[in-house]
Design a protein around this motif. Structure first.
Motif, PDB file in Angstrom:
ATOM      1  N   LEU A  55     -14.721  -0.988  24.141  1.00 29.43           N
ATOM      2  CA  LEU A  55     -13.439  -1.310  23.507  1.00 29.43           C
ATOM      3  C   LEU A  55     -12.456  -1.922  24.496  1.00 29.43           C
ATOM      4  O   LEU A  55     -11.722  -2.862  24.167  1.00 29.43           O
ATOM      5  N   GLU A  56     -12.426  -1.386  25.701  1.00 30.13           N
ATOM      6  CA  GLU A  56     -11.497  -1.886  26.719  1.00 30.13           C
ATOM      7  C   GLU A  56     -11.852  -3.285  27.206  1.00 30.13           C
ATOM      8  O   GLU A  56     -11.000  -3.989  27.750  1.00 30.13           O
ATOM      9  N   ASN A  57     -13.086  -3.703  26.978  1.00 32.69           N
ATOM     10  CA  ASN A  57     -13.533  -5.014  27.449  1.00 32.69           C
ATOM     11  C   ASN A  57     -13.789  -6.001  26.314  1.00 32.69           C
ATOM     12  O   ASN A  57     -14.511  -6.983  26.474  1.00 32.69           O
ATOM     13  N   GLY A  58     -13.156  -5.735  25.176  1.00 28.43           N
ATOM     14  CA  GLY A  58     -13.192  -6.695  24.078  1.00 28.43           C
ATOM     15  C   GLY A  58     -14.442  -6.706  23.237  1.00 28.43           C
ATOM     16  O   GLY A  58     -14.662  -7.636  22.454  1.00 28.43           O
ATOM     17  N   ILE A  59     -15.282  -5.693  23.371  1.00 29.39           N
ATOM     18  CA  ILE A  59     -16.493  -5.586  22.562  1.00 29.39           C
ATOM     19  C   ILE A  59     -16.230  -4.627  21.399  1.00 29.39           C
ATOM     20  O   ILE A  59     -15.696  -3.536  21.594  1.00 29.39           O
ATOM     21  N   GLU A  60     -16.580  -5.043  20.197  1.00 25.73           N
ATOM     22  CA  GLU A  60     -16.387  -4.189  19.026  1.00 25.73           C
ATOM     23  C   GLU A  60     -17.514  -3.170  18.905  1.00 25.73           C
ATOM     24  O   GLU A  60     -18.674  -3.461  19.207  1.00 25.73           O
ATOM     25  N   VAL A  61     -17.145  -1.978  18.459  1.00 26.34           N
ATOM     26  CA  VAL A  61     -18.128  -0.931  18.162  1.00 26.34           C
ATOM     27  C   VAL A  61     -18.259  -0.873  16.650  1.00 26.34           C
ATOM     28  O   VAL A  61     -17.275  -0.651  15.946  1.00 26.34           O
ATOM     29  N   THR A  62     -19.454  -1.110  16.138  1.00 22.17           N
ATOM     30  CA  THR A  62     -19.628  -1.271  14.689  1.00 22.17           C
ATOM     31  C   THR A  62     -20.362  -0.123  14.003  1.00 22.17           C
ATOM     32  O   THR A  62     -20.266   0.032  12.786  1.00 22.17           O
ATOM     33  N   VAL A  68     -22.695 -20.164  18.342  1.00 26.23           N
ATOM     34  CA  VAL A  68     -22.308 -20.461  16.967  1.00 26.23           C
ATOM     35  C   VAL A  68     -21.099 -21.385  17.024  1.00 26.23           C
ATOM     36  O   VAL A  68     -19.989 -20.943  17.332  1.00 26.23           O
ATOM     37  N   GLY A  69     -21.329 -22.669  16.767  1.00 29.61           N
ATOM     38  CA  GLY A  69     -20.251 -23.635  16.892  1.00 29.61           C
ATOM     39  C   GLY A  69     -19.801 -23.731  18.339  1.00 29.61           C
ATOM     40  O   GLY A  69     -20.612 -23.894  19.241  1.00 29.61           O
ATOM     41  N   ASP A  70     -18.484 -23.599  18.553  1.00 30.28           N
ATOM     42  CA  ASP A  70     -17.966 -23.677  19.918  1.00 30.28           C
ATOM     43  C   ASP A  70     -17.819 -22.300  20.558  1.00 30.28           C
ATOM     44  O   ASP A  70     -17.209 -22.158  21.613  1.00 30.28           O
ATOM     45  N   LYS A  71     -18.378 -21.265  19.911  1.00 32.10           N
ATOM     46  CA  LYS A  71     -18.309 -19.913  20.447  1.00 32.10           C
ATOM     47  C   LYS A  71     -19.708 -19.326  20.603  1.00 32.10           C
ATOM     48  O   LYS A  71     -20.700 -19.938  20.220  1.00 32.10           O
ATOM     49  N   THR A  72     -19.755 -18.140  21.166  1.00 29.85           N
ATOM     50  CA  THR A  72     -21.016 -17.400  21.286  1.00 29.85           C
ATOM     51  C   THR A  72     -20.858 -16.056  20.593  1.00 29.85           C
ATOM     52  O   THR A  72     -19.805 -15.425  20.691  1.00 29.85           O
ATOM     53  N   SER A  96     -17.500 -11.894  19.591  1.00 31.14           N
ATOM     54  CA  SER A  96     -17.556 -13.343  19.508  1.00 31.14           C
ATOM     55  C   SER A  96     -16.550 -13.925  20.480  1.00 31.14           C
ATOM     56  O   SER A  96     -15.441 -13.402  20.621  1.00 31.14           O
ATOM     57  N   GLY A  97     -16.930 -15.015  21.148  1.00 27.36           N
ATOM     58  CA  GLY A  97     -16.006 -15.639  22.084  1.00 27.36           C
ATOM     59  C   GLY A  97     -16.724 -16.454  23.129  1.00 27.36           C
ATOM     60  O   GLY A  97     -17.812 -16.991  22.887  1.00 27.36           O
ATOM     61  N   ASP A  98     -16.145 -16.520  24.311  1.00 25.96           N
ATOM     62  CA  ASP A  98     -16.725 -17.248  25.427  1.00 25.96           C
ATOM     63  C   ASP A  98     -17.947 -16.506  25.961  1.00 25.96           C
ATOM     64  O   ASP A  98     -17.912 -15.302  26.182  1.00 25.96           O
TER      65      ASP A  98
END
Length: 303
Positions: A113-120, A88-92, A141-143
């Motif tokens: 959570l510790e690895n930057g993934i959101e729990v929804t 999505v744009g310059d991110k994934t 969202s990110g690299d």
């Protein structure tokens, strides 16, 4: 004058038709996914949907022997963990759903959570399933490589804990025979604790709106905690009502204090601002449990 009028009408019609065409045109994804790299980092095989430019990796939970209402199920009947990546744009962007036994939920959630993934979200998809299986929805969202690495760690944690045996802990005390002192809990939390039957409860209201009308504490928009047991051996359980933007902070605060998350879901639809509800359970020294609850309350206030 008629010619001018006709030209104006024609211009308006063309503009309107072009507007409809633009509105109906699907959003174009940009970027190219490194499929081989995603498979390598996640440790899972996937399939590319060229129409959506999304790559989905799957991990069937073939290690589970689940029955639903007496019917023997397979991984293909809804017991497959997955994560989908889309540029999505310059991110994934990544979205997914993890299939977990009860004892796996909180270790896997902490890994996310510790690895930057959101729990929804965290909820059941079935009734009458044995063993009980829950589903944890995730996003981020990110690299692309960083996301794939994080998802790989989540999948690895599922594999690591797959031998966990879901069990009901033996009853250690009767909540109806609570003897703890509520005063230290009140001091730690900074809110009054009310005796409800034989246990102690704190309720903190908040307000949202539905159909333009305020809806608050008494209507169910509140955060609460029930404390039971003794000063040295207690439980806390309850519900947090949080804004969407505060959910991850509250989850991290509770998990950081060893509190188990049991569900994450909505209680209403159409409210503004949107409120997410998460239920939790903790065991330990009463004052420590109160500190954990207070830390999560503080996480709601952080900007």
């Amino acid at each position: 004058m008629n010619t001018i009028r006709q030209s104006q009408i024609l211009a308006l019609l063309i503009s309107s038709l072009l507007g409809v065409a633009y509105a109906q045109e699907p959003t174009q994804h940009t970027g190219v996914l490194d499929i081989a790299k995603i498979e390598q980092l996640t440790g899972a095989k996937g399939k590319l949907d060229t129409a959506e430019n999304a790559f989905k990796v799957t991990v069937p939970r073939s290690d589970l022997a689940v029955t639903v209402a007496g019917v023997k199920m397979t991984a293909a009947t809804g017991f497959t963990s997955w994560a989908a990546f889309s540029p999505v744009g310059d991110k994934t962007m990544v979205m997914g759903d993890m299939v977990l036994q009860e004892d796996q939920i909180n270790p896997v959630m902490s890994s996310a959570l510790e690895n930057g993934i959101e729990v929804t979200a965290l909820h059941n998809h079935f009734l009458w399933d044995t063993p009980k299986v829950m589903f944890m929805h995730i996003g981020g969202s990110g690299d692309a490589e960083s996301l794939a690495t994080s998802i790989g760690k989540v999948f690895a944690k599922i594999k690591e804990t797959s031998s966990a045996k879901t069990h009901v802990k033996p009853k250690s005390f009767d909540a109806g025979k609570t003897s703890l002192d509520p005063k230290p809990i009140e001091t730690i939390i900074g809110a009054p604790v009310e005796k409800t039957g034989e246990v102690y409860k704190v309720t903190i209201g908040r307000t949202t709106q539905m159909d333009g009308h305020p809806v608050g504490k008494t209507m169910g928009v509140n955060t609460w905690a029930v404390f039971a047991g003794s000063n040295d051996k207690a439980i806390v359980e309850g519900d947090f009502a949080v804004l969407e933007t505060k959910l991850q902070g509250v989850l991290k605060a509770l998990r950081g204090a060893g509190i188990a998350i049991t569900t994450i879901h909505n209680h209403m639809v159409g409210e503004s601002p949107r409120i997410v509800f998460l239920h939790y359970w903790g065991e330990g020294i009463a004052s420590d449990l109160a500190k954990a609850f207070k830390a999560a309350l503080d996480a709601q206030s952080k900007t």
